[in-house]
Design an enzyme around this catalytic site. Structure first.
Site, PDB file in Angstrom:
ATOM      1  N   GLY A  11      19.802  56.494   0.404  1.00 28.18           N
ATOM      2  CA  GLY A  11      20.412  55.491   1.305  1.00 28.18           C
ATOM      3  C   GLY A  11      19.510  55.033   2.429  1.00 28.18           C
ATOM      4  CB  ILE A  15      18.789  48.785  -3.124  1.00 22.45           C
ATOM      5  CG1 ILE A  15      17.783  47.785  -3.722  1.00 22.45           C
ATOM      6  CG2 ILE A  15      20.212  48.498  -3.621  1.00 22.45           C
ATOM      7  CD1 ILE A  15      17.625  47.867  -5.238  1.00 22.45           C
ATOM      8  N   GLY A  16      19.525  50.939  -0.920  1.00 20.20           N
ATOM      9  CA  GLY A  16      20.497  51.889  -0.382  1.00 20.20           C
ATOM     10  C   GLY A  16      20.917  51.551   1.036  1.00 20.20           C
ATOM     11  CB  VAL A  61      18.598  64.193  -5.623  1.00 22.35           C
ATOM     12  CG1 VAL A  61      19.268  63.148  -4.754  1.00 22.35           C
ATOM     13  CG2 VAL A  61      17.318  63.660  -6.220  1.00 22.35           C
ATOM     14  CD  GLU A  83       9.062  59.776  -5.958  1.00 22.38           C
ATOM     15  OE1 GLU A  83       8.529  58.699  -5.609  1.00 22.38           O
ATOM     16  OE2 GLU A  83       8.920  60.839  -5.334  1.00 22.38           O
ATOM     17  CE1 TYR A 186      11.960  53.525 -11.361  1.00 24.17           C
ATOM     18  CE2 TYR A 186      11.733  51.573 -12.732  1.00 24.17           C
ATOM     19  CZ  TYR A 186      12.347  52.238 -11.692  1.00 24.17           C
ATOM     20  OH  TYR A 186      13.355  51.620 -10.991  1.00 24.17           O
TER      21      TYR A 186
HETATM   22  N1  NAD Z   1      13.898  47.436  -6.285  1.00 20.27           N
HETATM   23  C1  NAD Z   1      14.181  47.031  -7.520  1.00 20.27           C
HETATM   24  O1  NAD Z   1      13.782  45.934  -7.955  1.00 20.27           O
HETATM   25  C2  NAD Z   1      15.017  47.880  -8.429  1.00 20.27           C
HETATM   26  C3  NAD Z   1      15.305  47.387  -9.703  1.00 20.27           C
HETATM   27  C4  NAD Z   1      16.062  48.169 -10.563  1.00 20.27           C
HETATM   28  C5  NAD Z   1      16.519  49.401 -10.141  1.00 20.27           C
HETATM   29  N2  NAD Z   1      16.217  49.867  -8.911  1.00 20.27           N
HETATM   30  C6  NAD Z   1      16.731  51.185  -8.516  1.00 20.27           C
HETATM   31  O2  NAD Z   1      17.435  51.048  -7.292  1.00 20.27           O
HETATM   32  C7  NAD Z   1      17.347  52.262  -6.552  1.00 20.27           C
HETATM   33  C8  NAD Z   1      16.862  51.973  -5.144  1.00 20.27           C
HETATM   34  O3  NAD Z   1      15.557  51.412  -5.225  1.00 20.27           O
HETATM   35  P1  NAD Z   1      14.835  50.734  -3.992  1.00 20.27           P
HETATM   36  O4  NAD Z   1      14.145  49.534  -4.490  1.00 20.27           O
HETATM   37  O5  NAD Z   1      15.784  50.637  -2.858  1.00 20.27           O
HETATM   38  O6  NAD Z   1      13.697  51.832  -3.704  1.00 20.27           O
HETATM   39  P2  NAD Z   1      13.316  52.608  -2.342  1.00 20.27           P
HETATM   40  O7  NAD Z   1      12.096  53.378  -2.662  1.00 20.27           O
HETATM   41  O8  NAD Z   1      13.294  51.682  -1.195  1.00 20.27           O
HETATM   42  O9  NAD Z   1      14.548  53.604  -2.154  1.00 20.27           O
HETATM   43  C9  NAD Z   1      14.652  54.818  -2.835  1.00 20.27           C
HETATM   44  C10 NAD Z   1      15.009  55.887  -1.816  1.00 20.27           C
HETATM   45  O10 NAD Z   1      15.180  57.129  -2.506  1.00 20.27           O
HETATM   46  C11 NAD Z   1      14.566  58.133  -1.743  1.00 20.27           C
HETATM   47  N3  NAD Z   1      14.187  59.222  -2.662  1.00 20.27           N
HETATM   48  C12 NAD Z   1      13.224  59.216  -3.619  1.00 20.27           C
HETATM   49  N4  NAD Z   1      13.173  60.398  -4.238  1.00 20.27           N
HETATM   50  C13 NAD Z   1      14.140  61.166  -3.691  1.00 20.27           C
HETATM   51  C14 NAD Z   1      14.582  62.493  -3.910  1.00 20.27           C
HETATM   52  N5  NAD Z   1      13.991  63.280  -4.835  1.00 20.27           N
HETATM   53  N6  NAD Z   1      15.620  62.965  -3.162  1.00 20.27           N
HETATM   54  C15 NAD Z   1      16.204  62.190  -2.225  1.00 20.27           C
HETATM   55  N7  NAD Z   1      15.813  60.941  -1.958  1.00 20.27           N
HETATM   56  C16 NAD Z   1      14.787  60.433  -2.678  1.00 20.27           C
HETATM   57  C17 NAD Z   1      13.367  57.480  -1.084  1.00 20.27           C
HETATM   58  O11 NAD Z   1      12.943  58.192   0.082  1.00 20.27           O
HETATM   59  C18 NAD Z   1      13.922  56.109  -0.755  1.00 20.27           C
HETATM   60  O12 NAD Z   1      14.483  56.061   0.535  1.00 20.27           O
HETATM   61  C19 NAD Z   1      16.428  53.170  -7.354  1.00 20.27           C
HETATM   62  O13 NAD Z   1      17.220  54.039  -8.119  1.00 20.27           O
HETATM   63  C20 NAD Z   1      15.672  52.212  -8.245  1.00 20.27           C
HETATM   64  O14 NAD Z   1      15.225  52.835  -9.421  1.00 20.27           O
HETATM   65  C21 NAD Z   1      15.474  49.142  -8.036  1.00 20.27           C
END
Ligand code: NAD
Ligand code: ZN
Length: 374
Positions: A11, A15-16, A61, A83, A186
């Site tokens: 979060g 996106i979170g 997590v 990740e 990934y």
């Molecule tokens: N950005 C995109 O275009 C996109 C597209 C498809 C799916 N997603 C998915 O959306 C979700 C959010 O992506 P985002 O773009 O906001 O990325 P982001 O890297 O900004 O956010 C991911 C968050 O997860 C945290 N994190 C990573 N590993 C962790 C762990 N082991 N334990 C706890 N926290 C952890 C990170 O610190 C980060 O704050 C992800 O699951 C990603 O795979 C993103």
């Protein structure tokens, strides 16, 4: 809808954190569990963009005890932690499998133990699990090609050909029933996350929904993280007066979806049970070429719109993938609201206030060392 106790893993991320804002604004009590991965969070501290009313729990997590603390009293779980980086996942494999696949299994064991407690599990899935999108062949209709053969890419022929007759294929909207063909570590871990949540959710009667996000963009996307988010990567290059690095010829297309539309799909999926135990695309249905995105960003930032067309290709890259959003419309009542023409100026308003280290050259060099750019 009553006030819920919601946990958002990941979060603190891009996106979170937007999702957290929307949940708090709707009156829910929100807790965040995030490990503040350094590639995303340079300072290692609770980010200033995280809503002040959200409770922050620092933790991974993969850590069962941290999860136990974070799950106390929770009704709804959004699993956004991951990740995120396609290219990097091809050489840091353990890191991606650990956080995404193993982390989700740890989370699900804790949820199974609390099955009466959790009213809904929503997991962030990804368009990357499709591999190439759907296409149509003039002779064979709808087809689902595999990756372009290496021999073709070596000749710098970029468009996808029909595997049966060799005709050039036209991209078609990609629906959820397209066979999955993840082409990176990934993407495999995102498929794992989705399927683990849907299967375990079903087995324990925890209504689970997997939202397959297409290419997200918007404020707070980590600009200095060279591994994810073409809008963020191009913006960071432009801010540093470097031209965007465009692989192939820039004619590859993606479906760019504004983070606020992704957030809305997440809220809709919470409010209905119609999507329970299903996977649902979240995109716009509109194709945009990578070259066009580069131009929009450069023009918006008042920079030279010249791009560096690398003419090389990255292993595992697909040519076209755009969402068919019929299921989201049908089950969630979802309709995208923000066009790229509206979303880019907003993004750039934020980008201009940021300082971004341009780590793209380093990231590309890493891929080249591994033989993953040719
Ligand atoms: N950005 C995109 O275009 C996109 C597209 C498809 C799916 N997603 C998915 O959306 C979700 C959010 O992506 P985002 O773009 O906001 O990325 P982001 O890297 O900004 O956010 C991911 C968050 O997860 C945290 N994190 C990573 N590993 C962790 C762990 N082991 N334990 C706890 N926290 C952890 C990170 O610190 C980060 O704050 C992800 O699951 C990603 O795979 C993103
Ligand atoms: Zn054909």
């Amino acid at each position: 809808m009553d006030k819920l106790n919601v946990l958002v893993t990941g979060g603190a991320g891009f996106i979170g954190s937007h999702l957290v804002d929307a949940l708090v604004e709707r009156g829910h009590r929100v807790r965040v569990l995030d490990a503040l991965v350094s590639q995303v969070h340079a300072t290692g501290e609770r980010p200033s963009h995280l809503h002040a009313e959200a409770e922050f729990v620092y933790g991974d997590v993969c850590d069962s005890d941290a999860l136990e603390r974070a799950l106390e009293g929770v009704d709804v779980l959004y699993h956004e932690a991951a990740e995120v980086g396609v290219g990097q996942s091809m050489y840091e494999m353990q890191r991606y499998v650990r956080a995404n696949t193993f982390g989700t299994s740890v989370l699900l064991e804790r949820l199974a133990a609390r099955r009466g407690q959790i009213r809904k599990l929503l997991v962030a899935s990804s368009m990357s699990i499709y591999g190439e999108g759907a296409y149509t062949c003039p002779a064979h209709g709808l087809v689902y090609p595999q990756l372009r053969p290496t021999a073709q890419l070596v000749e710098r022929r970029w468009e996808v050909a029909c595997e049966q007759c060799g005709a050039e294929l036209a991209p078609a909207p990609t629906a959820e029933d397209k066979p999955l063909f993840p082409t990176s570590v990934y993407a495999i871990t995102k498929q794992d996350q989705e399927q683990l949540c849907l299967v375990v959710g079903r087995a324990y009667g925890i209504p689970a929904v997997a939202l397959r996000y297409f290419n997200a963009y918007g404020t707070r996307q980590a600009l200095s993280n060279p591994y994810t988010g073409v809008c963020a990567i191009f913006s960071s290059r432009l801010l540093n007066d470097q031209p965007p690095l465009v692989f192939e010829d820039g004619g590859q297309t993606r479906d760019f979806v504004h983070v606020s539309d992704i957030v809305r799909a997440n809220l809709l999926a919470l409010e209905t049970d119609r999507a329970d135990y299903r996977a649902v695309n979240v995109g716009t249905g509109r194709p945009t070429s990578i070259g066009e995105v580069g131009r929009l960003l450069a023009e918006g930032l008042g920079k030279n719109a010249e791009q560096e067309i690398v003419g090389k290709y990255r292993e595992g890259d697909i040519r076209h993938c755009v969402a068919d959003i019929s299921r989201a419309r049908d089950l969630l009542g979802y309709e995208p609201r923000v066009t790229l023409e509206e979303g880019v100026p907003e993004l750039l308003g934020w980008v201009r206030e940021q300082k971004a280290t341009d780590a793209v050259a380093r990231a590309t060099a890493e891929l080249e060392t591994q033989g993953l750019v040719r």
